[in-house]
Design an enzyme around this catalytic site. Structure first.
Site, PDB file in Angstrom:
ATOM      1  N   LYS A 152      -0.459  19.882   3.675  1.00 13.60           N
ATOM      2  CA  LYS A 152       0.821  19.872   4.399  1.00 13.60           C
ATOM      3  C   LYS A 152       1.968  20.038   3.407  1.00 13.60           C
ATOM      4  O   LYS A 152       2.254  19.134   2.626  1.00 13.60           O
ATOM      5  CB  LYS A 152       1.008  18.542   5.128  1.00 13.60           C
ATOM      6  CG  LYS A 152       2.261  18.548   6.004  1.00 13.60           C
ATOM      7  CD  LYS A 152       2.619  17.171   6.500  1.00 13.60           C
ATOM      8  CE  LYS A 152       3.533  16.437   5.558  1.00 13.60           C
ATOM      9  NZ  LYS A 152       4.814  17.119   5.299  1.00 13.60           N
TER      10      LYS A 152
ATOM     11  N   GLU B 161       0.902  10.766  -6.944  1.00 16.85           N
ATOM     12  CA  GLU B 161       1.814  11.170  -8.023  1.00 16.85           C
ATOM     13  C   GLU B 161       3.223  10.915  -7.519  1.00 16.85           C
ATOM     14  O   GLU B 161       3.683  11.594  -6.595  1.00 16.85           O
ATOM     15  CB  GLU B 161       1.641  12.663  -8.363  1.00 16.85           C
ATOM     16  CG  GLU B 161       0.289  13.025  -8.936  1.00 16.85           C
ATOM     17  CD  GLU B 161       0.056  12.463 -10.325  1.00 16.85           C
ATOM     18  OE1 GLU B 161       0.967  11.845 -10.905  1.00 16.85           O
ATOM     19  OE2 GLU B 161      -1.067  12.625 -10.822  1.00 16.85           O
TER      20      GLU B 161
ATOM     21  N   CYS C 153      10.042  15.379 -11.262  1.00 17.61           N
ATOM     22  CA  CYS C 153       9.587  13.993 -11.447  1.00 17.61           C
ATOM     23  C   CYS C 153       9.642  13.613 -12.919  1.00 17.61           C
ATOM     24  O   CYS C 153       9.957  12.473 -13.249  1.00 17.61           O
ATOM     25  CB  CYS C 153       8.181  13.821 -10.883  1.00 17.61           C
ATOM     26  SG  CYS C 153       6.996  14.994 -11.542  1.00 17.61           S
TER      27      CYS C 153
ATOM     28  N   GLY D 215       4.971  12.829  -4.213  1.00 15.39           N
ATOM     29  CA  GLY D 215       6.236  12.590  -3.530  1.00 15.39           C
ATOM     30  C   GLY D 215       6.857  11.303  -4.036  1.00 15.39           C
ATOM     31  O   GLY D 215       6.575  10.851  -5.149  1.00 15.39           O
TER      32      GLY D 215
ATOM     33  N   GLU E 172      16.256   6.678  -9.790  1.00 17.30           N
ATOM     34  CA  GLU E 172      15.880   8.079 -10.023  1.00 17.30           C
ATOM     35  C   GLU E 172      16.936   8.959  -9.349  1.00 17.30           C
ATOM     36  O   GLU E 172      17.063   8.956  -8.130  1.00 17.30           O
ATOM     37  CB  GLU E 172      14.502   8.350  -9.404  1.00 17.30           C
ATOM     38  CG  GLU E 172      14.026   9.755  -9.644  1.00 17.30           C
ATOM     39  CD  GLU E 172      12.694  10.098  -8.949  1.00 17.30           C
ATOM     40  OE1 GLU E 172      12.463   9.648  -7.823  1.00 17.30           O
ATOM     41  OE2 GLU E 172      11.920  10.848  -9.557  1.00 17.30           O
TER      42      GLU E 172
ATOM     43  N   THR F 193       7.255   6.637  -0.141  1.00 14.77           N
ATOM     44  CA  THR F 193       6.235   7.221   0.739  1.00 14.77           C
ATOM     45  C   THR F 193       4.834   6.909   0.210  1.00 14.77           C
ATOM     46  O   THR F 193       3.909   6.655   0.987  1.00 14.77           O
ATOM     47  CB  THR F 193       6.439   8.746   0.874  1.00 14.77           C
ATOM     48  OG1 THR F 193       7.791   8.992   1.256  1.00 14.77           O
ATOM     49  CG2 THR F 193       5.524   9.347   1.896  1.00 14.77           C
TER      50      THR F 193
HETATM   51  P1  NAD Z   1       8.846  12.388   0.028  1.00 12.11           P
HETATM   52  O1  NAD Z   1       8.005  11.218  -0.336  1.00 12.11           O
HETATM   53  O2  NAD Z   1      10.012  12.188   0.915  1.00 12.11           O
HETATM   54  O3  NAD Z   1       7.971  13.513   0.739  1.00 12.11           O
HETATM   55  C1  NAD Z   1       6.812  14.065   0.149  1.00 12.11           C
HETATM   56  C2  NAD Z   1       5.883  14.555   1.228  1.00 12.11           C
HETATM   57  O4  NAD Z   1       5.451  13.435   2.025  1.00 12.11           O
HETATM   58  C3  NAD Z   1       6.500  15.547   2.203  1.00 12.11           C
HETATM   59  O5  NAD Z   1       5.532  16.528   2.512  1.00 12.11           O
HETATM   60  C4  NAD Z   1       6.809  14.677   3.431  1.00 12.11           C
HETATM   61  O6  NAD Z   1       6.826  15.411   4.624  1.00 12.11           O
HETATM   62  C5  NAD Z   1       5.634  13.701   3.423  1.00 12.11           C
HETATM   63  N1  NAD Z   1       5.886  12.412   4.077  1.00 12.11           N
HETATM   64  C6  NAD Z   1       7.076  11.827   4.385  1.00 12.11           C
HETATM   65  N2  NAD Z   1       6.875  10.616   4.963  1.00 12.11           N
HETATM   66  C7  NAD Z   1       5.530  10.434   5.011  1.00 12.11           C
HETATM   67  C8  NAD Z   1       4.703   9.359   5.453  1.00 12.11           C
HETATM   68  N3  NAD Z   1       5.201   8.245   5.970  1.00 12.11           N
HETATM   69  N4  NAD Z   1       3.360   9.491   5.308  1.00 12.11           N
HETATM   70  C9  NAD Z   1       2.828  10.606   4.759  1.00 12.11           C
HETATM   71  N5  NAD Z   1       3.571  11.658   4.319  1.00 12.11           N
HETATM   72  C10 NAD Z   1       4.901  11.573   4.440  1.00 12.11           C
HETATM   73  O7  NAD Z   1       9.259  13.044  -1.366  1.00 12.11           O
HETATM   74  P2  NAD Z   1      10.244  14.265  -1.607  1.00 12.11           P
HETATM   75  O8  NAD Z   1      11.632  13.809  -1.369  1.00 12.11           O
HETATM   76  O9  NAD Z   1       9.715  15.461  -0.883  1.00 12.11           O
HETATM   77  O10 NAD Z   1      10.019  14.535  -3.181  1.00 12.11           O
HETATM   78  C11 NAD Z   1      10.765  13.923  -4.179  1.00 12.11           C
HETATM   79  C12 NAD Z   1       9.978  12.803  -4.820  1.00 12.11           C
HETATM   80  O11 NAD Z   1       8.728  13.286  -5.282  1.00 12.11           O
HETATM   81  C13 NAD Z   1      10.659  12.244  -6.060  1.00 12.11           C
HETATM   82  O12 NAD Z   1      10.579  10.834  -6.050  1.00 12.11           O
HETATM   83  C14 NAD Z   1       9.836  12.802  -7.212  1.00 12.11           C
HETATM   84  O13 NAD Z   1       9.900  12.050  -8.399  1.00 12.11           O
HETATM   85  C15 NAD Z   1       8.487  12.828  -6.609  1.00 12.11           C
HETATM   86  N6  NAD Z   1       7.605  13.771  -7.323  1.00 12.11           N
HETATM   87  C16 NAD Z   1       6.604  13.271  -8.102  1.00 12.11           C
HETATM   88  C17 NAD Z   1       5.794  14.130  -8.839  1.00 12.11           C
HETATM   89  C18 NAD Z   1       4.665  13.623  -9.691  1.00 12.11           C
HETATM   90  O14 NAD Z   1       3.808  14.417 -10.062  1.00 12.11           O
HETATM   91  N7  NAD Z   1       4.604  12.358 -10.044  1.00 12.11           N
HETATM   92  C19 NAD Z   1       6.014  15.509  -8.769  1.00 12.11           C
HETATM   93  C20 NAD Z   1       7.044  15.975  -7.966  1.00 12.11           C
HETATM   94  C21 NAD Z   1       7.840  15.094  -7.244  1.00 12.11           C
END
Ligand code: NAD
Length: 475
Positions: free
Chosen positions: A169, A242, A276, A220, A374, A224
């Site tokens: 997804k 991650e 990230c 993400g 962050e 979440t």
């Molecule tokens: P997010 O957690 O809002 O969303 C990530 C994904 O999760 C999306 O596809 C979203 O639709 C889905 N999602 C949202 N709520 C959910 C739920 N309750 N259950 C399951 N899935 C759900 O994150 P974002 O705003 O899209 O991304 C930014 C964040 O991601 C930042 O905190 C960043 O540091 C982190 N990130 C981490 C890495 C890593 O490798 N550690 C890499 C890239 C981004």
């Protein structure tokens, strides 16, 4: 009418008649539509993945490798179309989008070369015991909007190589390039092995809670990630998370300001800071603080903020309105507290597009929100330190533990400090370098488990120990 991009379920590109708009963050225009899926489509995708798993897990690894390499070729052959689409939906400048689309096939090919050999535990007169790796089953992959393509392929490749099948997804903000890639690879892999479905955030918990999903691999936010861990606990699904980071860069007094200024800038501002592992807190030794902060500020003023599709743009818009509002809120908080800005800080609310100017703060306090949280935007707080012990403590004073960096003309000293940082990755005189062959993961609240390398591949498998009794009678 905006182009409609379909989902990949069981080898077919499909839609359900309900659509979500996808917006270009550079001008807020709708550039595409994707299916708004719910439980029904998820059930179909999971059922297809379950059926495909029965045969895919028995396919020899050479064939699985060949399928991955064919996927990599399909992406590489469509490089230009894909990077332009990625810039349009994500906002990053063309050069950075080229980097992401170029890295995708390289990551797939590198991971396709991995293997998990059987290990012998005992080979004696009494028994032969060996550990083998078996695929966990149906994987749900959930990815964010900052590197939609990299995050997708770094989940699909190890899942397929291990013998699992996957339902992926993308983020509702950035699904277009991933769906175009799904279309390009649909005939490169057996039906049902890779499924890509789109929907609102609410589709995520349905995946986490789906009784026929065996593992969640998620990238993400930490918030979440916690919900996913909780949701996965009901069925004891395997998880890899991650999550977020608040990475510290430490610049020692022997670093050459002229040499490191530009690199420090890009360690924070690549992808408009939406990485990230971007440097989100920069600690500079007091002996070189004035010279280096000035050099960074001078360089920053030469970098153009604008539409990523325009030649010469170095920093694009923030990817979406919600994140734009959050970054603006952090900047406003810094203003309200009277912190000093070296560069930027004035967001122009007129016009279209989610643009935040390059913003650099001069020595804000450690507990400033812009330091402690962050930011995930084009904002860089520079802070002064006096001693090594002090800066190590300040760098480690975070719930996050994703990555960090040390800048010095003495690499041994850099390693000595790196070993004291509580993060999964530390660079010495380098930034943002991740290898598909090295384990990548966070300490503390930055993650659970790892991706990449053999360690990452193992997360898509269970161990199975097979022990055969031997009745060798001693001569
Ligand atoms: P997010 O957690 O809002 O969303 C990530 C994904 O999760 C999306 O596809 C979203 O639709 C889905 N999602 C949202 N709520 C959910 C739920 N309750 N259950 C399951 N899935 C759900 O994150 P974002 O705003 O899209 O991304 C930014 C964040 O991601 C930042 O905190 C960043 O540091 C982190 N990130 C981490 C890495 C890593 O490798 N550690 C890499 C890239 C981004």
């Amino acid at each position: 009418m905006a182009t409609q991009y379909k989902n990949l379920i069981n080898g077919q590109m499909v839609e359900n008649g309900e659509w979500l708009d996808v917006v270009n963050p550079a001008n807020e225009e709708v550039i595409g539509q994707v299916p708004a899926c719910g439980k029904a489509e998820l059930d179909q995708a999971v059922a297809a993945a379950r059926a495909a798993f029965k045969t895919w897990k028995k396919v020899p690894i050479e064939e699985r490798r060949a399928a991955l390499n064919a996927m990599a070729d399909a992406i590489a052959e469509n490089h230009e179309e894909l990077y332009r689409l990625l810039t349009a939906e994500q906002g990053k400048p063309h050069a950075q989008a080229m980097g992401e689309i170029g890295a995708a096939p390289a990551i797939i090919r590198a991971q396709a070369g991995l293997s998990l050999e059987d290990e012998i535990n005992e080979d004696s007169d009494k028994r032969l015991s060996r550990t083998r790796r078996v695929p966990v089953g149906v994987v749900a992959g959930i990815v964010p909007w900052n590197f939609p393509v990299l995050m997708a392929v770094q989940k699909i490749a190890p899942a397929l190589l291990s013998g699992c099948t996957i339902v992926l997804k993308p983020s509702p903000f950035t699904p277009l390039t991933t769906l175009r890639i799904a279309e390009l690879i649909a005939d490169k892999v057996p039906p049902g092995t890779v499924n890509v479905i789109t929907g609102e955030d609410s589709l995520g918990p349905l995946m986490t809670g789906h009784p026929d999903v065996d593992k969640i691999t998620f990238t993400g936010s930490t918030a979440t990630g916690k919900k996913i861990m909780e949701g996965a606990s009901h069925d004891l699904k395997r998880i890899t998370l991650e999550l977020g980071g608040n990475d510290a860069s430490i610049v020692l007094p022997d670093a050459d300001p002229k040499k490191v200024a530009e690199q420090l800038f890009w360690s924070s501002f690549t992808n408009a800071g939406q990485i990230c592992v971007a440097a989100k807190r920069i600690y500079i030794h007091e002996d070189i603080y004035d010279e280096l902060s000035q050099a960074i500020a001078d360089y920053a003023k030469t970098v153009v903020v604008g539409d990523g599709a325009q030649q010469g743009t170095g920093v694009g818009p923030i990817q979406n309105k919600k994140q734009f509002d959050r970054v603006c809120e952090l900047i406003q908080d810094a203003k309200d507290h009277g912190y000093k800005f070296l560069v930027g800080g004035e967001v122009d609310p007129s016009g279209s597009g989610y643009y935040v100017p390059i913003t650099i703060l001069d020595n804000p306090p450690e507990d400033a929100r812009i330091v402690a949280e962050e930011q995930f935007g084009p904002v860089m707080p520079l802070m002064k330190f006096s001693t090594e012990a002090e800066v190590i403590e300040r760098a480690n004073n975070s719930d996050y533990g994703l990555a960090g960096a040390v800048w010095t003309s003495n690499p041994d000293k850099g390693v000595e400090i790196a070993e004291q940082l509580e993060t999964g990755t530390v660079w010495v005189n380098e930034f943002l370098h991740l290898s598909p062959l090295s384990p990548f993961g966070g300490h503390k609240k930055s993650g659970f488990g790892v991706e990449y390398g053999e360690e990452g591949l193992k997360e898509f498998t269970y161990t199975q120990v097979i022990t055969v009794k031997r009745d060798k009678v001693p001569a």
